[in-house]
Write a protein that holds these residues in place. Structure first.
Motif, mmCIF file in Angstrom:
data_model
loop_
_atom_site.group_PDB
_atom_site.id
_atom_site.type_symbol
_atom_site.label_atom_id
_atom_site.label_comp_id
_atom_site.label_asym_id
_atom_site.label_seq_id
_atom_site.Cartn_x
_atom_site.Cartn_y
_atom_site.Cartn_z
ATOM 1 N N ARG A 155 13.972 97.964 -23.666
ATOM 2 C CA ARG A 155 14.750 96.749 -23.911
ATOM 3 C C ARG A 155 14.046 95.528 -23.328
ATOM 4 N N MET A 156 14.232 94.410 -24.006
ATOM 5 C CA MET A 156 13.563 93.177 -23.600
ATOM 6 C C MET A 156 14.388 92.462 -22.532
ATOM 7 N N SER A 157 13.774 92.253 -21.402
ATOM 8 C CA SER A 157 14.420 91.496 -20.325
ATOM 9 C C SER A 157 14.141 90.013 -20.535
ATOM 10 N N TYR A 158 15.208 89.209 -20.497
ATOM 11 C CA TYR A 158 15.009 87.769 -20.689
ATOM 12 C C TYR A 158 14.172 87.187 -19.556
ATOM 13 N N PHE B 255 3.289 93.629 -22.656
ATOM 14 C CA PHE B 255 4.645 93.155 -22.964
ATOM 15 C C PHE B 255 5.106 93.722 -24.307
ATOM 16 N N SER B 256 4.205 93.743 -25.279
ATOM 17 C CA SER B 256 4.543 94.255 -26.616
ATOM 18 C C SER B 256 4.892 95.738 -26.567
ATOM 19 N N THR C 178 8.322 96.270 -24.793
ATOM 20 C CA THR C 178 9.504 95.839 -25.552
ATOM 21 C C THR C 178 9.651 96.602 -26.861
ATOM 22 N N ARG D 235 6.095 89.169 -31.726
ATOM 23 C CA ARG D 235 6.678 90.350 -31.075
ATOM 24 C C ARG D 235 8.170 90.142 -30.796
ATOM 25 N N VAL D 236 8.520 88.948 -30.316
ATOM 26 C CA VAL D 236 9.918 88.656 -29.982
ATOM 27 C C VAL D 236 10.775 88.664 -31.243
ATOM 28 N N TYR E 151 11.469 92.107 -32.285
ATOM 29 C CA TYR E 151 12.500 92.698 -31.426
ATOM 30 C C TYR E 151 13.895 92.239 -31.861
ATOM 31 N N GLU F 264 11.728 88.685 -17.914
ATOM 32 C CA GLU F 264 10.318 89.003 -18.174
ATOM 33 C C GLU F 264 9.776 88.146 -19.313
ATOM 34 N N LEU F 265 10.626 87.897 -20.309
ATOM 35 C CA LEU F 265 10.208 87.051 -21.427
ATOM 36 C C LEU F 265 9.939 85.627 -20.940
#
Length: 647
Positions: free
Chosen positions: A585-588, A577-578, A581, A611-612, A615, A590-591
Motif C-alpha cells: 500500500r502507498m503511504s502518503y 518506490f515503484s 507500491t 506510478r502514482v 496505483y 512516503e509519497l
C-alpha cells in the motif's frame, strides 16, 4: 477454420452459427466448457440436452436423446420435449470421435439432429482434423479451436476461486484486490511464457497446490512444488499410476528429459526406435516396467505425446522442470557446476534461460547464486548505469519529451476492478496480435540484441532466486543481489541510450532517402528526435517494469528501501518506490517525501506520476487521500458522473 477470435460466451447468441464444432487439446476444458454453456443456456430460458457422442448410435439417435432427457429432466415426457420449438432447444454433444464413423456418417447424424434442435454444440479432439471438411461443406457451421484462457478469463477465474475459498469470511475490497493480484502474478509466473497452456484445469491445479503448499523436499520451492503436483496429477489421475510406482515414473521421466537434453538437438523428440533404445539403456541401470507398458503410461498421462511419429514432451514446463531437477541433483559436482556455467553463458537462448529458472525452484546451492549474479554483471559491464540525475546522459535524452507530455487530470471516482479488467482486455489484444512463438535463429540476431536478451533474462533469474531464498539468505546478501540487479537494469537502459544516440545520424540518412524532397533534414531530425525520446522513455519504463515483476515482493519492502539508500540515485529511489507500491500500500508520507526530493527533476517526476496514477487506478483509495495526492501533484480532479448529472 479462420484465425479470428470469439469469446465462448458468444456461442449461445442467436446470431452465432447454429452448429459449432469445438476442437480442443487434451485438458483444454472441452467438457467443462459445454457444461458451463449448458447452465448458461438454462439461464437464457432455453431447453438444453447434453449427450456423449458414444450415446448417439447411428440410426438410434432418438434413443440416445430420450435417455439423456430422462436423466436431465423430470417434469415432462420426452415426447412433449420433442414438440418444443427448435429455437428453444440446444444440443451439446461431448467428445465427437471419428473412430467408428466416417465423415459422411457424422455429417448425416448432424443433419438429422439439426432438424430437431435450433443450435448444436459439439466438442472433439485435434487428432480428428478431417472433421474440418464437414465445416467447409455446410452452411452455418463453425469449426473452432478452444484456446488457452486469455488474461481476462484467467483473472476472472482466479477471482472466483478466491471467493469460493473465502466464503465464510468478510472480504475487504482492497484486500480482495491485493490478494487476487498476488495470486494472478503467481499463476503467471508458473505458466511462464507459454511454458504451460492457460487451460482452466492447470490454473485451478496451480491455485489448489499453492493453497496446500507442502513441498515434498525441503530444497524444493513453492513454485517447484506446483510443477511437481501437476506432473503427479497427470500420472496418478490420467494414467492411473499407483502411488508406489509414482517415484519410478518420475525417475524415468527425469532420465528421459536429460537424455534429450544431452542430445543437444533443437528438435526435442525421439522416434520409436530412439525411445526404445533409451528404455533399454535405462533398464540396464534401473528397475523398470517393460517398454510397451512404460510408453503407454507416458502417453496416457499426456506427459509424452506422439506427434508425426515422434515422441516429445507434451508441455515445455515438464521438460524444463525435469532437466532442471536432474542438474540440481548434481549441482555440487564438477559436471553440475559446468552445466550451470554453460547455461548462464547462454541466457539469450530461451531453453537455457528456462532451465535455469527451473533450477532455481530445485536448488539452494551457492554456485547457482554466484553464477547467476555474475551473469547479470557480464552483458554491459563496461556501461555506466543510468542515474537519472539532472544533466546526465539519459536524463538529457528524455528531458524535452517529458515536458511535452501533459496529463494533469484524474477521475474523482475509479472502480479498480473495472480498471483491472480493462488492463486484462488490453493485454489480450496485444497477445492476439503477437506472432506465433517459433524457434529463433540466434545467429541472425545483432550482438546488441543478444546482449539485451541476456541482461533481461538474468534479471528474471536473479529475481526468482531472491524470491525463492528471501527467508534463507542473509539480509546483506539479499541487499547485494538486489543492488546488482538494479545496476544491471540501469546499465541495460544506458546501453540502449548509447545505441539510439550513436545511430541517430545513420537513421536520418536512411530516412532522407525515403522521404519526399520537400522535407528538410532539420524537420526529419526533429521528428526522429521525438520518436527516439518517446521510445527511450518507453524502454526505460519497460525495464523498470521488468525489475518490478522479476523481484517484487511485499516481504522485501525494507530491502528495496535499503538498496535505494545504498545506491542513492533518483533512478534507484523511484524504482524502489515503484516496487513497494506495486506490491504494497502507498503511504502518503512516503509519497510526500519522494515527491519533495524529486520535484525539481522533471524526468523522475514523470515516472513517479505514472506510478502514482497506476496505483490510483488499480487500488481502492479513499476520497480524502485521493484529494491529497491530487493537490500534491497539482492535478485536477474530474467530477464524477453522478455530479455531472446533478448539474
Amino acid at each position: 477454420m479462420n484465425s479470428s477470435y470469439e469469446d465462448s460466451e458468444r456461442i449461445l447468441d442467436d446470431d452465432f452459427s447454429s452448429t459449432v464444432i469445438l476442437e480442443g487439446a487434451n485438458q483444454a476444458g472441452k467438457t467443462t466448457l459445454i457444461k458451463m454453456l449448458y447452465i448458461e443456456s438454462i439461464k437464457r430460458n432455453n431447453y438444453p440436452l447434453l449427450v456423449s457422442w458414444e450415446n448417439i448410435k447411428y440410426k438410434k439417435i432418438d434413443t440416445g436423446l430420450q435417455r439423456a432427457y430422462e436423466e436431465q429432466y423430470d417434469n415432462k415426457t420426452y415426447e412433449i420435449y420433442a414438440q418444443y420449438d427448435n429455437s428453444s432447444k440446444i444440443l451439446f454433444i461431448d467428445n465427437l470421435s471419428s473412430d467408428k464413423f466416417s465423415n459422411l456418417e457424422i455429417k448425416s447424424v448432424i443433419d438429422k439432429l439439426k432438424s430437431r434442435f435450433g443450435k448444436i454444440v459439439i466438442t472433439t479432439s485435434p487428432r480428428y482434423d478431417s472433421l474440418a471438411l464437414i465445416g467447409m461443406n455446410q452452411q452455418d457451421l463453425l469449426y473452432a479451436r478452444i484456446l488457452p484462457l486469455g488474461y481476462k478469463k484467467r483473472g476472472k477465474l482466479i477471482e472466483s476461486f478466491y471467493r469460493l475459498t473465502h466464503q465464510n469470511v468478510f472480504i475487504d475490497k482492497q484486500l480482495f484486490l491485493e490478494e487476487t493480484k498476488k495470486l494472478f502474478d503467481e499463476v503467471q509466473t508458473i505458466l511462464g511464457d507459454k511454458l504451460m497452456p492457460a487451460y482452466p484445469i492447470f490454473i485451478i491445479s496451480i491455485l489448489q497446490s499453492m493453497n496446500m503448499m507442502q513441498p515434498a523436499r525441503i530444497e524444493q520451492t513453492s513454485y517447484g512444488y506446483c510443477y511437481h503436483t501437476l506432473i503427479h496429477y497427470a500420472l496418478s489421475v490420467k494414467a492411473k499410476v499407483r502411488n508406489e510406482d509414482i517415484d519410478s515414473c518420475f525417475n524415468y521421466l527425469g532420465e528421459l528429459a536429460f537424455y534429450l537434453y544431452k542430445k543437444g538437438d533443437e528438435i526435442q523428440s525421439l522416434s520409436n526406435v530412439e525411445l526404445k533404445k533409451f528404455h533399454e539403456e535405462y533398464a540396464n541401470q534401473f528397475v523398470s516396467k517393460n517398454f510397451q507398458d512404460m510408453k503407454q503410461i507416458l502417453l496416457d498421462s499426456n506427459i509424452i505425446v506422439l506427434d508425426d511419429e515422434e515422441y516429445r514432451f507434451g508441455y515445455e514446463y515438464i521438460y524444463y522442470y525435469l532437466v532442471a531437477q536432474k542438474i540440481a541433483a548434481v549441482v555440487a559436482t564438477d559436471f553440475g557446476r559446468n552445466e550451470i556455467k554453460k547455461l548462464c553463458n547462454n541466457l539469450e537462448n530461451d531453453k537455457c534461460a528456462n532451465i535455469l529458472v527451473f533450477i532455481t525452484h530445485h536448488s539452494k546451492d551457492s554456485i547457482l547464486i554466484e553464477e547467476a549474479t555474475l551473469a547479470t554483471m557480464l552483458p554491459f559491464e563496461e556501461i555506466t548505469p543510468i542515474t537519472l540525475d539532472k544533466g546526465k546522459e539519459y536524463y538529457k535524452l528524455l528531458e524535452s519529451i517529458v515536458e511535452q507530455l501533459k496529463d494533469n487530470i484524474i477521475p474523482a471516482e475509479i472502480d479498480p476492478i473495472k480498471e483491472r479488467e480493462k488492463n486484462w482486455e488490453q493485454q489480450d489484444k496485444i497477445e492476439k496480435n503477437l506472432p506465433a512463438k517459433d524457434e529463433e535463429d540466434l545467429s541472425t540476431l545483432p550482438q546488441e540484441i543478444i546482449m539485451m536478451r541476456q541482461a533481461i533474462r538474468a534479471l528474471e533469474i536473479v529475481g526468482q532466486i531472491i524470491k525463492n531464498r528471501k527467508g534463507s539468505l542473509p539480509r546483506t546478501q539479499l541487499i547485494d543481489m538486489v543492488t546488482e540487479l538494479y545496476f544491471t537494469a540501469f546499465r541495460t537502459i544506458g546501453f540502449f541510450g548509447k545505441l539510439v544516440t550513436n545511430t541517430q545520424d545513420e537513421i536520418i540518412e536512411n530516412l532522407k532517402n525515403d522521404s519526399n524532397e520537400y522535407e528538410t533534414k532539420a524537420r526529419m531530425k526533429e521528428r526522429l528526435n521525438i520518436f527516439i525520446q518517446l521510445y527511450s522513455l518507453r524502454f526505460c519504463l519497460g525495464i523498470f517494469s521488468k525489475v518490478i515483476h522479476s523481484v517484487g515482493l511485499s516481504e522485501l519492502k525494507e530491502i528495496f528501501s535499503e538498496v535505494a539508500i545504498k545506491i542513492g540515485t533518483p533512478a534507484a529511489k523511484v524504482l524502489s518506490f515503484s516496487i513497494n507500491t506495486c506490491y504494497g500500500r502507498m503511504s502518503y508520507g512516503e509519497l510526500q517525501k519522494i515527491y519533495k526530493e524529486m520535484k525539481s527533476n522533471p524526468v523522475v517526476l514523470r515516472i513517479l506520476k505514472a506510478r502514482v496514477k497506476s496505483y490510483l487506478y488499480n487500488n481502492h483509495v479513499d476520497y480524502k487521500k485521493r484529494q491529497q495526492i491530487a493537490e500534491l501533484f497539482n492535478w485536477q480532479v474530474a467530477p464524477s458522473q453522478s455530479n455531472k448529472q446533478l448539474r
